[in-house]
Design a protein around this motif. Structure first.
Motif, PDB file in Angstrom:
ATOM      1  N   TYR A  98       2.746   9.669   1.263  1.00 18.75           N
ATOM      2  CA  TYR A  98       1.906  10.842   1.545  1.00 18.75           C
ATOM      3  C   TYR A  98       0.570  10.635   0.850  1.00 18.75           C
ATOM      4  CZ  TYR A  98       3.771  12.839  -2.893  1.00 18.75           C
ATOM      5  OH  TYR A  98       4.141  13.067  -4.193  1.00 18.75           O
ATOM      6  N   TRP A  99      -0.479  10.628   1.701  1.00 21.18           N
ATOM      7  CA  TRP A  99      -1.836  10.284   1.265  1.00 21.18           C
ATOM      8  C   TRP A  99      -2.633  11.554   1.076  1.00 21.18           C
ATOM      9  CZ3 TRP A  99      -6.861  10.889   3.063  1.00 21.18           C
ATOM     10  CH2 TRP A  99      -7.835  10.033   2.521  1.00 21.18           C
ATOM     11  N   LEU A 100      -3.269  11.667  -0.064  1.00 19.16           N
ATOM     12  CA  LEU A 100      -4.026  12.862  -0.409  1.00 19.16           C
ATOM     13  C   LEU A 100      -5.506  12.518  -0.517  1.00 19.16           C
ATOM     14  CD1 LEU A 100      -1.652  14.169  -3.244  1.00 19.16           C
ATOM     15  CD2 LEU A 100      -1.506  14.595  -0.777  1.00 19.16           C
ATOM     16  N   ALA A 127      14.872   6.184   2.556  1.00 19.18           N
ATOM     17  CA  ALA A 127      13.481   5.742   2.430  1.00 19.18           C
ATOM     18  C   ALA A 127      13.020   5.775   0.982  1.00 19.18           C
ATOM     19  CB  ALA A 127      12.566   6.617   3.289  1.00 19.18           C
ATOM     20  N   VAL A 128      12.052   4.934   0.675  1.00 19.09           N
ATOM     21  CA  VAL A 128      11.329   4.996  -0.593  1.00 19.09           C
ATOM     22  C   VAL A 128      10.036   5.752  -0.325  1.00 19.09           C
ATOM     23  CG1 VAL A 128      10.281   3.668  -2.458  1.00 19.09           C
ATOM     24  CG2 VAL A 128      12.312   2.793  -1.303  1.00 19.09           C
ATOM     25  N   GLN A 129       9.710   6.714  -1.216  1.00 14.72           N
ATOM     26  CA  GLN A 129       8.571   7.597  -0.992  1.00 14.72           C
ATOM     27  C   GLN A 129       7.491   7.335  -2.047  1.00 14.72           C
ATOM     28  OE1 GLN A 129      10.304  11.637  -0.840  1.00 14.72           O
ATOM     29  NE2 GLN A 129      12.246  10.606  -0.453  1.00 14.72           N
ATOM     30  N   TYR A 130       6.250   7.260  -1.589  1.00 13.42           N
ATOM     31  CA  TYR A 130       5.127   6.948  -2.470  1.00 13.42           C
ATOM     32  C   TYR A 130       4.056   8.024  -2.362  1.00 13.42           C
ATOM     33  CZ  TYR A 130       7.138   2.207  -2.189  1.00 13.42           C
ATOM     34  OH  TYR A 130       7.977   1.122  -2.219  1.00 13.42           O
ATOM     35  N   ARG A 131       3.482   8.361  -3.487  1.00 17.44           N
ATOM     36  CA  ARG A 131       2.330   9.272  -3.513  1.00 17.44           C
ATOM     37  C   ARG A 131       1.068   8.420  -3.576  1.00 17.44           C
ATOM     38  NH1 ARG A 131      -0.778  11.403  -7.914  1.00 17.44           N
ATOM     39  NH2 ARG A 131      -1.596  13.505  -7.524  1.00 17.44           N
ATOM     40  N   GLU A 132       0.174   8.629  -2.615  1.00 20.11           N
ATOM     41  CA  GLU A 132      -1.062   7.854  -2.528  1.00 20.11           C
ATOM     42  C   GLU A 132      -2.256   8.785  -2.701  1.00 20.11           C
ATOM     43  OE1 GLU A 132      -0.779   4.676  -2.258  1.00 20.11           O
ATOM     44  OE2 GLU A 132       1.193   4.345  -1.377  1.00 20.11           O
ATOM     45  N   VAL A 133      -3.135   8.442  -3.606  1.00 19.03           N
ATOM     46  CA  VAL A 133      -4.345   9.222  -3.855  1.00 19.03           C
ATOM     47  C   VAL A 133      -5.548   8.408  -3.418  1.00 19.03           C
ATOM     48  CG1 VAL A 133      -5.750  10.374  -5.607  1.00 19.03           C
ATOM     49  CG2 VAL A 133      -3.260  10.420  -5.787  1.00 19.03           C
ATOM     50  N   GLN A 134      -6.461   9.042  -2.720  1.00 20.61           N
ATOM     51  CA  GLN A 134      -7.646   8.338  -2.226  1.00 20.61           C
ATOM     52  C   GLN A 134      -8.353   7.601  -3.354  1.00 20.61           C
ATOM     53  OE1 GLN A 134     -10.513  10.806  -0.171  1.00 20.61           O
ATOM     54  NE2 GLN A 134     -12.131   9.262  -0.358  1.00 20.61           N
ATOM     55  N   GLY A 135      -8.621   6.326  -3.113  1.00 16.63           N
ATOM     56  CA  GLY A 135      -9.292   5.493  -4.085  1.00 16.63           C
ATOM     57  C   GLY A 135      -8.356   4.761  -5.020  1.00 16.63           C
ATOM     58  N   ASN A 136      -7.068   5.119  -4.998  1.00 18.84           N
ATOM     59  CA  ASN A 136      -6.111   4.456  -5.883  1.00 18.84           C
ATOM     60  C   ASN A 136      -4.792   4.207  -5.152  1.00 18.84           C
ATOM     61  OD1 ASN A 136      -5.673   3.388  -8.565  1.00 18.84           O
ATOM     62  ND2 ASN A 136      -4.174   5.028  -8.825  1.00 18.84           N
ATOM     63  N   GLU A 137      -4.898   3.783  -3.903  1.00 13.70           N
ATOM     64  CA  GLU A 137      -3.711   3.549  -3.090  1.00 13.70           C
ATOM     65  C   GLU A 137      -2.953   2.305  -3.561  1.00 13.70           C
ATOM     66  OE1 GLU A 137      -6.877   5.583  -0.620  1.00 13.70           O
ATOM     67  OE2 GLU A 137      -6.791   3.812  -1.904  1.00 13.70           O
ATOM     68  N   THR A 138      -1.662   2.286  -3.278  1.00 16.33           N
ATOM     69  CA  THR A 138      -0.856   1.110  -3.612  1.00 16.33           C
ATOM     70  C   THR A 138      -1.184  -0.025  -2.652  1.00 16.33           C
ATOM     71  OG1 THR A 138       0.964   1.800  -2.155  1.00 16.33           O
ATOM     72  CG2 THR A 138       1.032   2.553  -4.443  1.00 16.33           C
ATOM     73  N   ARG A 140       0.918  -1.886  -1.155  1.00 14.99           N
ATOM     74  CA  ARG A 140       1.822  -1.801  -0.004  1.00 14.99           C
ATOM     75  C   ARG A 140       1.212  -0.916   1.079  1.00 14.99           C
ATOM     76  NH1 ARG A 140       7.310  -2.524   0.814  1.00 14.99           N
ATOM     77  NH2 ARG A 140       7.670  -2.884  -1.412  1.00 14.99           N
ATOM     78  N   PHE A 141       0.667   0.225   0.669  1.00 19.02           N
ATOM     79  CA  PHE A 141       0.065   1.144   1.637  1.00 19.02           C
ATOM     80  C   PHE A 141      -1.148   0.515   2.310  1.00 19.02           C
ATOM     81  CE2 PHE A 141      -3.105   4.460   2.547  1.00 19.02           C
ATOM     82  CZ  PHE A 141      -2.394   5.266   3.416  1.00 19.02           C
ATOM     83  N   LEU A 142      -2.015  -0.091   1.539  1.00 17.97           N
ATOM     84  CA  LEU A 142      -3.226  -0.689   2.110  1.00 17.97           C
ATOM     85  C   LEU A 142      -2.906  -1.847   3.049  1.00 17.97           C
ATOM     86  CD1 LEU A 142      -5.594  -0.695  -1.018  1.00 17.97           C
ATOM     87  CD2 LEU A 142      -5.685   0.830   0.962  1.00 17.97           C
ATOM     88  N   SER A 143      -1.764  -2.508   2.831  1.00 20.04           N
ATOM     89  CA  SER A 143      -1.408  -3.645   3.690  1.00 20.04           C
ATOM     90  C   SER A 143      -1.120  -3.218   5.121  1.00 20.04           C
ATOM     91  CB  SER A 143      -0.198  -4.382   3.110  1.00 20.04           C
ATOM     92  OG  SER A 143       0.988  -3.621   3.244  1.00 20.04           O
ATOM     93  N   PHE A 275     -19.739  -0.550 -13.466  1.00 16.77           N
ATOM     94  CA  PHE A 275     -19.836   0.819 -12.960  1.00 16.77           C
ATOM     95  C   PHE A 275     -18.526   1.263 -12.322  1.00 16.77           C
ATOM     96  CE2 PHE A 275     -20.315   3.412  -9.152  1.00 16.77           C
ATOM     97  CZ  PHE A 275     -20.882   4.559  -9.657  1.00 16.77           C
ATOM     98  N   SER A 276     -17.920   0.338 -11.608  1.00 20.73           N
ATOM     99  CA  SER A 276     -16.759   0.709 -10.791  1.00 20.73           C
ATOM    100  C   SER A 276     -15.565   1.064 -11.650  1.00 20.73           C
ATOM    101  CB  SER A 276     -16.393  -0.452  -9.856  1.00 20.73           C
ATOM    102  OG  SER A 276     -15.211  -0.141  -9.179  1.00 20.73           O
ATOM    103  N   ASP A 277     -14.925   2.152 -11.278  1.00 19.60           N
ATOM    104  CA  ASP A 277     -13.675   2.524 -11.937  1.00 19.60           C
ATOM    105  C   ASP A 277     -12.498   2.370 -10.976  1.00 19.60           C
ATOM    106  OD1 ASP A 277     -13.905   6.162 -11.537  1.00 19.60           O
ATOM    107  OD2 ASP A 277     -14.232   4.497 -10.147  1.00 19.60           O
ATOM    108  N   LEU A 278     -12.758   1.601  -9.930  1.00 18.03           N
ATOM    109  CA  LEU A 278     -11.726   1.409  -8.911  1.00 18.03           C
ATOM    110  C   LEU A 278     -10.527   0.705  -9.507  1.00 18.03           C
ATOM    111  CD1 LEU A 278     -11.788   2.248  -5.987  1.00 18.03           C
ATOM    112  CD2 LEU A 278     -12.420  -0.083  -5.379  1.00 18.03           C
ATOM    113  N   ASN A 279      -9.343   1.133  -9.091  1.00 19.49           N
ATOM    114  CA  ASN A 279      -8.092   0.525  -9.541  1.00 19.49           C
ATOM    115  C   ASN A 279      -7.807   0.778 -11.019  1.00 19.49           C
ATOM    116  OD1 ASN A 279      -7.050  -0.432  -7.243  1.00 19.49           O
ATOM    117  ND2 ASN A 279      -7.204  -2.599  -7.761  1.00 19.49           N
ATOM    118  N   GLY A 280      -8.535   1.690 -11.626  1.00 23.97           N
ATOM    119  CA  GLY A 280      -8.257   1.991 -13.016  1.00 23.97           C
ATOM    120  C   GLY A 280      -6.870   2.572 -13.173  1.00 23.97           C
ATOM    121  N   LYS A 281      -6.223   2.292 -14.277  1.00 28.77           N
ATOM    122  CA  LYS A 281      -4.864   2.747 -14.507  1.00 28.77           C
ATOM    123  C   LYS A 281      -4.822   3.693 -15.690  1.00 28.77           C
ATOM    124  CE  LYS A 281      -2.825   0.312 -11.289  1.00 28.77           C
ATOM    125  NZ  LYS A 281      -2.116   0.918 -10.167  1.00 28.77           N
TER     126      LYS A 281
END
Length: 998
Positions: A98-100, A127-138, A140-143, A275-281
């Motif tokens: 579920y993508w937010l 099923a395996v369920q994943y929470r996806e947040v815009q800008g920090n997707e897994t 697997r989801f992006l594939s 600058f980028s904070d993409l993929n930050g954990k």
């Protein structure tokens, strides 16, 4: 990916059950407690076929998204995405995301989370369920949406106020890209301050797309970002725009750089801070175990025994929160568990953490790896039962549930994916040396020895080479090390253009048996290393003796893939599904298991020609054995009846590797393609039954030398937690030399692996020019053969012309029946037993694999004459002593027909080897009936064979041989038609089977 059982501290919570207003009856253990009234009807029929299904949350309801809009997301919306994958075992694997969007409402986000639980219930709770947040997707989801997703502004909640732009007016945008294997793309302000030295940036203007490569970015990241450039070029510019590459540090001297910086108002130094904070954990933290409303559960170590099927648990790992749901929990409990995980993230201000929800029995590898003890994962029987119950409930409610209860099973036998008409050389390891084996000995192995083989064969783009080592079960480590070292030097001498494989006895792949065709494995050993080991350790030497007692299990799929394995001489070694050969000196029995097939029985008869060629065997059916038979086996005892299980090929998994100081780190690449194989890296392709190590051309020499060690370490770590055997076959493949049995896992274009430059330079050439650069070698021909032998069906004159060598010690007669194997031994030893099998044509070894042991041509005519004695000894004159070939007669017919060459039709010479076809002999013609009638049309042999790709029609298929010309008949059968007609019917049938005319 961490190794299973690695020591890590996590927060583990058990969710307390709230008291229900009504007490429900106790359900049987393992039953999925779900009321289908709580499942949204929109999910009926979901997950019944391979692919993607997407729903958008509109007014707190799930609404299907049309397929043409898949991959298009809006920042103000929430979505539910179902990925269904059909597995090789016939089942489906389901992953729900579920993508937010960053601007979605709290109500929409909560609804998406709840609908995800309902969708899982509709699928049977698997099923395996994943929470996806815009800008920090897994990853697997992006594939699912390669090369990337770029969310658009707008959302359904505000009346579809999606960003509407005049199609004629292009808005310049700046994107930042990060990711070595999967690309995360985010739009950033079009300003110089957005740039940095660490990331890749794409500037999409009206007439040109620029890619700015930060000086600290890797080659692989740059190459992956170019896939986004290609996507933007196709999507926003209809594939018609210029592409420029700008290197960080190159100023105005470069034309693209000057134009790029001009759009920013001129060049200025960039800040060092990224600058980028993409993929930050989010920072991980340690805690204990919680219960229900966040009550910790104390434990020294995480074990599977802590999980109760009637409860839900939270495992907080910092960057991920896992929600484990027992199969006996109610649907409302699962929803509350998901809400508790969401609340945990909000309270901790951790927007970047992922939530992964798992149902009992369907835990992911990463989740199981968090536990120090986890039992072997077995096929979940309960899941099929639960899925069936869900289907029944839906059906009672009027839903269409066709195909929901169970996926169609996939039944397929392992097929050899290699051409079997090549040339084979075999060496036995003796201490620190290797000894070349003659033709008659190269298919006779000993369990106490190690062997090296080199197989050169016609590939899709010329000759290919496979070099392998085979380790017997009782071989010594010293000789195994020698075999590996020698094979590695052979690979190096061929400039790494050959494939290397490491094999253990009992774990051989189908390709190995196809190469050797008729293999006999004896007990004991004859190498110096084995003899020394037996002597020094006072171990009884049980090396096979033809004068002693020996029991062989016969197995295989046909005459071109059969083995005789010596087993312990005991009743417990028998198996009702096989046939066996037992001998004690001159006493010979063939034991036929009640569950064996007619093919098994035929293979046993053929193996007698190899094991005991001079003796007549007594056939015994299971249950009617002689006392003498049991006396030879010792004491009569129970024995199994099921076929010996072999490792089945599973769905492949691709991993990128980092191997430093003996430590292997891997990262799985989901929904992989050929483009994921980067020339700078090493990859592991795991399909359970074997492991492939792919080495890029630009991998350094030190890493290249460790390729086999990487495969062995991968098996040792058991990354997928499948209890992988350390003896699983390991292939080492260098880029540009990929064999068909590797490329079949991809949609393969061999031109890509033949390109020059690094990954970025190759991709840039394609994106800029729209065409592939000049290749080092011609493109691979597509493989169209689906033959059980895996042979190429692509016409190739050069392939067929490689024949007519008569070196008995070197030449391997390919594509012929086991009877031909024994006949070839007659070329070498004229005193051996003569078989009632027509002579083969011996193939010429290719220059690459020529052997110095080649000798003068054997006396073919003498061998053919000797065959007649086995046909009918009182009448030896049935076969002439000297038979001359008639190439002039056959040549016009061959040229006229122009058959498509295949597995056993690669030779253009009249005297050709022909593998036997597996058929049941039927006495459908009267014995002695003439088969040489005049007036019948004449056809070339290649079109009359049962395996011909261009067969003749409108003929009597029971009398194919009568359509041969007199000269061709004599060349094939070694006698005239009149002499053939006088033979007993069983002898006629045997000859016809060997020549594929039956």
């Amino acid at each position: 990916m961490a190794a299973p059982g690695s020591a890590m501290k996590h927060t583990f919570s058990s969710l307390l059950k709230q008291k229900s207003p009504k007490t429900s009856p106790t359900k049987p253990r393992g039953t999925m407690a779900v009321s289908m009234r709580e499942v949204d009807p929109v999910f009926q029929g979901a997950g019944q076929k391979d692919g993607l299904e997407i729903w958008r949350i509109e007014k707190l309801q799930a609404v299907p998204v049309p397929k043409e809009s898949h991959g298009r997301f809006f920042t103000g919306d929430s979505y539910v995405i179902l990925k269904t994958a059909a597995l090789k075992n016939g089942s489906f694997r389901h992953d729900i995301h579920y993508w937010l969007g960053k601007d979605t409402s709290q109500d929409e986000a909560g609804t998406a989370a709840i609908k995800t639980v309902e969708l899982d219930a509709a699928l049977g709770g698997r099923a395996v369920q994943y929470r996806e947040v815009q800008g920090n997707e897994t990853e697997r989801f992006l594939s699912y949406f390669k090369p990337c997703i770029i969310p658009e502004e707008g959302g359904i909640a505000s009346g579809f106020r999606h960003a509407e732009i005049n199609e004629r007016e292009h808005v310049t945008k700046l994107f930042v890209c990060r990711g070595k294997h999967t690309v995360h793309v985010k739009e950033v302000p079009f300003a110089r301050s957005s740039l940095n030295h660490d990331d890749i940036f794409i500037l999409d203007t009206k007439s040109k797309i620029f890619q700015f490569n930060g000086s600290n970015s890797s080659i692989q990241e740059r190459a992956k970002a170019l896939e986004v450039v290609q996507y933007l070029k196709d999507t926003n510019h209809e594939g018609k725009c210029d592409v420029g590459s700008v290197e960080d540090g190159k100023l105005m001297a470069d034309a693209d750089a000057g134009e790029f910086w001009g759009l920013f108002g001129g060049f200025a130094p960039l800040p060092r801070k990224t600058f980028s904070d993409l993929n930050g954990k989010d920072h991980s933290f340690s805690s204990n175990l919680n219960k229900g409303q966040a009550v910790p559960v104390d434990c020294d170590a995480l074990t599977r025994d802590l999980l109760d099927s009637t409860k839900c648990y939270l495992l907080d790992c910092g960057s991920e929160i896992y929600v484990w749901m027992g199969r006996e929990t109610q649907l409302e409990e699962r929803k509350r568990a998901g809400s508790a995980a969401e609340e945990l993230l909000r309270e901790g201000n951790r927007p970047k953490s992922h939530i992964v929800r798992l149902m009992e029995g369907f835990e992911t590898v990463i989740f199981r790896s968090k536990f120090s003890k986890w039992p072997k994962k077995a096929d979940a029987v309960v899941s099929d039962e639960s899925r069936g119950k869900v289907a029944a409930l839906l059906k009672r409610q009027g839903f269409n549930v066709k195909g929901l209860a169970k996926a169609a099973p996939v039944k397929e036998e392992p097929q050899p994916q290699i051409d079997c008409t090549g040339n084979l050389q075999v060496w036995r390891v003796n201490g620190s040396e290797k000894t070349f084996l003659s033709f008659s000995e190269q298919c006779k192995f000993y369990s106490g020895d190690c062997y090296i083989f080199q197989y050169s064969y016609p590939g899709e783009e010329g000759e290919e080479c496979l070099i392998g080592t085979w380790f017997g079960k009782r071989s010594v480590q010293e000789e195994r090390t020698t075999a590996t070292s020698v094979a590695s030097k052979m690979i190096e001498s061929l400039k790494f253009q050959a494939v290397m494989v490491r094999l253990y006895e009992g774990k051989e792949p189908a390709e190995f048996f196809s190469i050797f065709q008729n293999l006999v494995i004896f007990k004991g050993g004859v190498s110096s290393g084995y003899k020394k080991f037996v002597s020094e350790n006072s171990i009884e030497d049980d090396t096979y003796s033809e004068n002693g007692v020996a029991l062989f299990r016969v197995q295989g799929s046909g005459p071109e893939n059969m083995q005789a394995i010596q087993v312990d001489t005991a009743a417990s070694s028998l198996n009702s599904s096989y046939c066996y050969v037992l001998h004690d000196g001159d006493i010979l029995f063939t034991w036929i298991g009640n569950l064996s097939s007619s093919m098994d029985q035929e293979l046993a008869e053929r193996q007698l020609d190899v094991i005991k060629p001079n003796l007549q065997s007594r056939m015994l059916k299971e249950g009617s054995e002689y006392d003498q038979f049991w006396k030879l086996l010792g004491v009569k005892s129970e024995y199994p009846s099921q076929k010996i299980a072999k490792d089945q090929e599973s769905d492949p998994h691709l991993f990128s590797c980092n191997f430093t100081k003996g430590v292997l780190k891997v990262r799985e690449i989901f929904n992989f393609t050929q483009d994921d194989l980067m020339t700078e890296d090493v990859f592991v392709l795991d399909c359970h039954s074997c492991v492939f190590i792919w080495v890029g051309q630009r991998v350094d020499a030190k890493m290249r030398a460790q390729a086999l060690s990487i495969g062995e370490k991968f098996l040792e770590l058991d990354i997928l937690m499948e209890n992988s055997s350390q003896e699983t076959p390991v292939y080492v493949i260098t880029e540009g030399s990929e064999p068909q049995f590797f490329t079949r896992f991809f949609t393969w274009d061999s031109a890509k692996s033949a390109m020059h430059g690094n990954s970025f330079e190759r991709r840039l050439s394609i994106v800029k020019d729209g065409v592939k650069p000049k290749l080092d070698k011609p493109k691979r021909r597509p493989t169209t053969s689906s033959s059980h032998t895996g042979r190429s069906s692509v016409p190739d004159k050069s392939q067929r012309s490689r024949s007519m060598s008569f070196s008995p010690d070197r030449v391997r007669v390919r594509g012929r029946s086991p009877a031909f194997n024994a006949l070839a031994a007659n070329f070498e030893n004229p005193n051996a037993r003569n078989l009632s099998t027509p002579p083969p044509a011996v193939r010429k070894p290719s220059p690459k694999s020529a052997s110095p042991d080649s000798t003068k041509p054997p006396q073919r005519a003498a061998s053919i004459a000797a065959i007649s004695a086995s046909f009918e000894r009182p009448r030896p004159t049935l076969i002439p002593k000297s038979i001359k070939a008639s190439p002039d007669v056959n040549k016009p017919q061959l040229e006229a027909s122009k058959p498509k060459p295949e597995s056993n039709g690669k030779d253009s010479t009249p005297a050709k080897d022909s593998p036997a076809v597996t058929l049941t002999i039927q006495e459908d013609m009267k014995e002695g009936q003439p088969e040489g009638e005049e007036g019948l049309p004449v056809y070339p042999y290649e079109r009359l064979r049962t395996s011909s790709t261009n067969p003749v029609t409108d003929i009597d298929v029971t009398r194919r041989e009568t359509y041969l010309s007199a000269a061709d008949f004599r060349e094939r059968f070694g006698m005239a038609k009149e002499a053939f007609a006088k033979l007993p019917k069983w002898k006629q049938n045997r000859l016809k089977i060997a020549l594929q005319l039956f």
